[in-house]
Design a protein around this motif. Structure first.
Motif, PDB file in Angstrom:
ATOM      1  N   VAL A 412      26.775 -37.601 -58.068  1.00 24.44           N
ATOM      2  CA  VAL A 412      26.072 -36.641 -58.922  1.00 24.44           C
ATOM      3  C   VAL A 412      25.014 -35.871 -58.156  1.00 24.44           C
ATOM      4  O   VAL A 412      24.725 -34.717 -58.456  1.00 24.44           O
ATOM      5  N   ILE A 413      24.466 -36.487 -57.138  1.00 20.37           N
ATOM      6  CA  ILE A 413      23.277 -35.946 -56.481  1.00 20.37           C
ATOM      7  C   ILE A 413      23.528 -34.573 -55.867  1.00 20.37           C
ATOM      8  O   ILE A 413      22.613 -33.737 -55.783  1.00 20.37           O
ATOM      9  N   ASP A 414      24.766 -34.299 -55.427  1.00 19.42           N
ATOM     10  CA  ASP A 414      25.042 -32.992 -54.839  1.00 19.42           C
ATOM     11  C   ASP A 414      24.925 -31.870 -55.855  1.00 19.42           C
ATOM     12  O   ASP A 414      24.770 -30.702 -55.492  1.00 19.42           O
ATOM     13  N   GLN A 415      24.974 -32.220 -57.154  1.00 19.89           N
ATOM     14  CA  GLN A 415      24.805 -31.218 -58.204  1.00 19.89           C
ATOM     15  C   GLN A 415      23.349 -30.752 -58.315  1.00 19.89           C
ATOM     16  O   GLN A 415      23.069 -29.720 -58.939  1.00 19.89           O
ATOM     17  N   TYR A 416      22.434 -31.513 -57.709  1.00 24.72           N
ATOM     18  CA  TYR A 416      21.008 -31.251 -57.904  1.00 24.72           C
ATOM     19  C   TYR A 416      20.261 -31.079 -56.584  1.00 24.72           C
ATOM     20  O   TYR A 416      19.050 -31.223 -56.543  1.00 24.72           O
ATOM     21  N   LEU A 417      20.988 -30.753 -55.531  1.00 19.57           N
ATOM     22  CA  LEU A 417      20.330 -30.534 -54.244  1.00 19.57           C
ATOM     23  C   LEU A 417      19.371 -29.350 -54.305  1.00 19.57           C
ATOM     24  O   LEU A 417      18.319 -29.350 -53.664  1.00 19.57           O
ATOM     25  N   ILE A 418      19.731 -28.331 -55.075  1.00 15.05           N
ATOM     26  CA  ILE A 418      18.868 -27.149 -55.184  1.00 15.05           C
ATOM     27  C   ILE A 418      17.541 -27.516 -55.828  1.00 15.05           C
ATOM     28  O   ILE A 418      16.464 -27.071 -55.388  1.00 15.05           O
ATOM     29  N   ASP A 419      17.588 -28.348 -56.886  1.00 15.08           N
ATOM     30  CA  ASP A 419      16.341 -28.749 -57.546  1.00 15.08           C
ATOM     31  C   ASP A 419      15.471 -29.596 -56.618  1.00 15.08           C
ATOM     32  O   ASP A 419      14.245 -29.450 -56.604  1.00 15.08           O
ATOM     33  N   MET A 420      16.099 -30.483 -55.856  1.00 14.33           N
ATOM     34  CA  MET A 420      15.337 -31.305 -54.915  1.00 14.33           C
ATOM     35  C   MET A 420      14.730 -30.420 -53.830  1.00 14.33           C
ATOM     36  O   MET A 420      13.569 -30.593 -53.446  1.00 14.33           O
ATOM     37  N   PHE A 421      15.518 -29.472 -53.341  1.00 10.12           N
ATOM     38  CA  PHE A 421      15.023 -28.555 -52.313  1.00 10.12           C
ATOM     39  C   PHE A 421      13.874 -27.715 -52.844  1.00 10.12           C
ATOM     40  O   PHE A 421      12.916 -27.414 -52.127  1.00 10.12           O
ATOM     41  N   ASN A 422      13.952 -27.341 -54.124  1.00  7.66           N
ATOM     42  CA  ASN A 422      12.908 -26.524 -54.734  1.00  7.66           C
ATOM     43  C   ASN A 422      11.568 -27.258 -54.750  1.00  7.66           C
ATOM     44  O   ASN A 422      10.520 -26.686 -54.390  1.00  7.66           O
ATOM     45  N   LEU A 423      11.581 -28.528 -55.152  1.00  6.79           N
ATOM     46  CA  LEU A 423      10.344 -29.315 -55.166  1.00  6.79           C
ATOM     47  C   LEU A 423       9.767 -29.462 -53.758  1.00  6.79           C
ATOM     48  O   LEU A 423       8.555 -29.314 -53.542  1.00  6.79           O
ATOM     49  N   LEU A 424      10.627 -29.744 -52.795  1.00  5.42           N
ATOM     50  CA  LEU A 424      10.155 -29.891 -51.421  1.00  5.42           C
ATOM     51  C   LEU A 424       9.616 -28.568 -50.879  1.00  5.42           C
ATOM     52  O   LEU A 424       8.617 -28.546 -50.147  1.00  5.42           O
ATOM     53  N   SER A 425      10.260 -27.469 -51.252  1.00  2.00           N
ATOM     54  CA  SER A 425       9.815 -26.154 -50.776  1.00  2.00           C
ATOM     55  C   SER A 425       8.425 -25.822 -51.304  1.00  2.00           C
ATOM     56  O   SER A 425       7.586 -25.280 -50.570  1.00  2.00           O
ATOM     57  N   TRP A 426       8.162 -26.147 -52.569  1.00  2.00           N
ATOM     58  CA  TRP A 426       6.832 -25.920 -53.126  1.00  2.00           C
ATOM     59  C   TRP A 426       5.785 -26.736 -52.367  1.00  2.00           C
ATOM     60  O   TRP A 426       4.693 -26.244 -52.071  1.00  2.00           O
ATOM     61  N   THR A 427       6.125 -27.966 -52.036  1.00  2.00           N
ATOM     62  CA  THR A 427       5.181 -28.821 -51.305  1.00  2.00           C
ATOM     63  C   THR A 427       4.874 -28.240 -49.931  1.00  2.00           C
ATOM     64  O   THR A 427       3.709 -28.116 -49.518  1.00  2.00           O
ATOM     65  N   ILE A 428       5.922 -27.864 -49.210  1.00  7.83           N
ATOM     66  CA  ILE A 428       5.751 -27.318 -47.860  1.00  7.83           C
ATOM     67  C   ILE A 428       4.972 -26.013 -47.907  1.00  7.83           C
ATOM     68  O   ILE A 428       4.081 -25.755 -47.083  1.00  7.83           O
ATOM     69  N   LEU A 429       5.297 -25.164 -48.878  1.00  8.23           N
ATOM     70  CA  LEU A 429       4.616 -23.869 -48.998  1.00  8.23           C
ATOM     71  C   LEU A 429       3.124 -24.050 -49.226  1.00  8.23           C
ATOM     72  O   LEU A 429       2.294 -23.385 -48.573  1.00  8.23           O
ATOM     73  N   LEU A 430       2.751 -24.963 -50.135  1.00  9.01           N
ATOM     74  CA  LEU A 430       1.339 -25.179 -50.423  1.00  9.01           C
ATOM     75  C   LEU A 430       0.605 -25.777 -49.225  1.00  9.01           C
ATOM     76  O   LEU A 430      -0.549 -25.416 -48.948  1.00  9.01           O
ATOM     77  N   VAL A 431       1.258 -26.671 -48.510  1.00  7.90           N
ATOM     78  CA  VAL A 431       0.632 -27.262 -47.312  1.00  7.90           C
ATOM     79  C   VAL A 431       0.391 -26.186 -46.263  1.00  7.90           C
ATOM     80  O   VAL A 431      -0.694 -26.110 -45.656  1.00  7.90           O
ATOM     81  N   VAL A 432       1.403 -25.349 -46.039  1.00  2.00           N
ATOM     82  CA  VAL A 432       1.278 -24.291 -45.030  1.00  2.00           C
ATOM     83  C   VAL A 432       0.175 -23.306 -45.416  1.00  2.00           C
ATOM     84  O   VAL A 432      -0.659 -22.919 -44.584  1.00  2.00           O
ATOM     85  N   LEU A 433       0.143 -22.891 -46.679  1.00  2.00           N
ATOM     86  CA  LEU A 433      -0.886 -21.949 -47.118  1.00  2.00           C
ATOM     87  C   LEU A 433      -2.283 -22.557 -47.000  1.00  2.00           C
ATOM     88  O   LEU A 433      -3.240 -21.857 -46.629  1.00  2.00           O
ATOM     89  N   THR A 434      -2.399 -23.842 -47.295  1.00  2.00           N
ATOM     90  CA  THR A 434      -3.705 -24.500 -47.181  1.00  2.00           C
ATOM     91  C   THR A 434      -4.176 -24.538 -45.735  1.00  2.00           C
ATOM     92  O   THR A 434      -5.343 -24.273 -45.429  1.00  2.00           O
ATOM     93  N   VAL A 435      -3.261 -24.853 -44.829  1.00  2.00           N
ATOM     94  CA  VAL A 435      -3.621 -24.941 -43.409  1.00  2.00           C
ATOM     95  C   VAL A 435      -3.962 -23.574 -42.838  1.00  2.00           C
ATOM     96  O   VAL A 435      -4.915 -23.421 -42.061  1.00  2.00           O
ATOM     97  N   LEU A 436      -3.186 -22.554 -43.237  1.00  2.00           N
ATOM     98  CA  LEU A 436      -3.364 -21.229 -42.644  1.00  2.00           C
ATOM     99  C   LEU A 436      -4.554 -20.476 -43.231  1.00  2.00           C
ATOM    100  O   LEU A 436      -5.300 -19.816 -42.504  1.00  2.00           O
ATOM    101  N   TYR A 437      -4.721 -20.544 -44.550  1.00  2.00           N
ATOM    102  CA  TYR A 437      -5.721 -19.711 -45.200  1.00  2.00           C
ATOM    103  C   TYR A 437      -6.968 -20.459 -45.651  1.00  2.00           C
ATOM    104  O   TYR A 437      -7.962 -19.821 -45.996  1.00  2.00           O
TER     105      TYR A 437
END
Length: 444
Positions: A412-437
């Motif tokens: 089943v998990i392959d049906q939800y890779l996009i949702d998992m990637f979305n959560l991880l992307s938000w985390t990475i984006l916020l970390v990067v923005l915090t470090v840079l700005y």
């Protein structure tokens, strides 16, 4: 914390109660089937039985779509029934936010607790004059933001751990490997979402000059995530890829069943052609001369044609639902809350995929039973036109009971890779923005 424990235990009690009801109903229907006595197989086809979807131990955490779709299907000849007996059909208590379940706490109340804890974490320090003092002592703003975020997110992780601990105390010894993996993935999903929410709130607190401004901003965003975007996503997906109404769906199936798929080969012509083929195969002139009961084979041929009709229309609906899901996932890029909900339902086994899988397995079982009954009617010893012939009770008792085999989470998990990637992307984006700005923010 006491509320978390109480809601978890209440959800577990409700799940156990429903499981007992399902077990009792399943046993009762089997008892009726086994005690049918000597009967005509076609009468047994109309007598039918029921398929019950197990409530599932993780349903006590997140019921998903099960409260709306139902979990019982009547299995009988000549017709494919929909799932029925949902909580929504029997109660007005099922609302947009669902019933009092751990998922309600974990998805709505715990995040609000984290927001109200974090909104003034940096702006409050600035207003009290402590932030400049911390910066003068050598701490960088990104470090302060991460420290605050970790400390506050730990509160959410603690409540999540407490809920799972209470849950595992009830279920732990009897869990299978698949169930353990589901809990692990469920925990990771909620943990990442809490990290995203808290880090975003703390960043807004650092950006805002006043705590009231940061609270207003994050609450506005929270309303958009929880209420606005899910409604918009549902509306857009339904507008782009509309599902036929229930009445339209049933009418189309009945039309294809009787008039033929795509308007060709109506039922009367199919019956005559099949009967003629039997006469040719057995080298006789009339159905009454056949050494078998042609009625059973004719009914089975009609069932198989009906199966093709069901596959066509049900497959079309599944295709539409898949297209709707893609639209919602595209919009969920802007809304990690939607991704969390998708993952929570999936890992608890109560998403649309599991619901459709149950319906397919129940339909496969129905087809096997009907075929067995029709072949017994044809080859069991009766002749064409003889409807008084009866099969023995032992024959009906030999029919296996329906048992739903829930898909493994690995399938089943392959049906939800996009949702998992979305959560991880938000985390990475916020970390990067915090470090840079973070270091570029100026304070008066």
């Amino acid at each position: 914390m006491a509320v978390t424990v109480w809601v978890t235990l209440l959800g577990q009690w409700a799940a156990d109660h429903k499981d007992r009801l399902h077990e009792h109903a399943t046993a009762h229907m089997r008892e009726q089937w086994d005690g049918m006595g000597d009967s005509n197989p076609h009468n047994a086809v109309h007598f039918g039985t029921y398929a019950f979807k197990p409530y599932g131990f993780l349903s006590s955490i997140d019921e998903g779509v099960q409260a709306v779709t139902g979990n019982v299907i009547r299995l009988e000849g000549h017709v494919q029934n929909e799932m029925a007996y949902s909580d929504a059909s029997r109660s007005l208590a099922v609302s947009h936010f669902g019933k009092l379940k751990p998922a309600l706490l974990l998805q709505y109340l715990v995040p609000l607790l984290l927001i109200f804890t974090a909104f003034s974490s940096i702006s409050g320090e600035r207003e009290a004059g402590r932030l400049r003092l911390l910066l003068v002592q050598g701490l960088s703003l990104p470090k302060i933001i991460f420290a605050k975020a970790i400390a506050i997110a730990s509160l959410g992780w603690l409540l999540l751990t407490l809920m799972l601990a209470v849950f595992l105390m009830e279920q732990g010894p009897s869990m299978e490997q698949d169930e353990i993996l589901r809990i692990v993935l469920l925990s990771i999903s909620y943990s990442i979402f809490y990290a995203v929410l808290v880090l975003l709130t703390v960043c807004l607190s650092a950006w805002s000059k006043r705590s009231s401004a940061s609270l207003s901003t994050i609450m506005a965003l929270w309303v958009v995530w929880v209420i606005c975007l899910p409604i918009v996503a549902g509306g857009i997906s339904d507008e782009l890829h509309p599902l036929p109404s229930r009445r339209t769906f049933k009418t189309a199936m009945e039309k294809d069943r009787h008039q033929g798929i795509d308007g060709h080969n109506p039922s009367g012509e199919r019956r005559k052609a099949f009967t003629d083929s039997l006469l040719v195969a057995y080298g006789v002139d009339e159905a009454s001369q056949l050494p078998i009961n042609a009625d059973g084979l004719i009914m089975q041929a009609d069932e198989e044609y009906g199966n093709r009709v069901w596959d066509k229309h049900f497959g079309n609906n599944r295709s539409i639902l898949e297209k709707q899901k893609k639209v919602r996932r595209l919009i969920a890029v802007l809304d990690p809350f939607m991704s969390l909900q998708h993952l929570s339902m999936a890992f608890c086994g109560n998403d649309l995929y599991h619901s459709q899988d149950f319906q397919v397995q129940a339909e496969t079982y129905r087809r096997d039973i009907i075929k067995t009954m029709n072949e017994k009617h044809a080859y069991g010893g009766s002749k064409t036109g003889d409807w008084s012939w009866k099969a023995s009770e032992s024959f009906f008792q030999s029919i296996p009971e329906f048992a739903y085999d829930r898909p493994r989470i690995t399938s089943v998990i392959d049906q939800y890779l996009i949702d998992m990637f979305n959560l991880l992307s938000w985390t990475i984006l916020l970390v990067v923005l915090t470090v840079l700005y973070g270091p570029k923010l100026k304070f008066e």
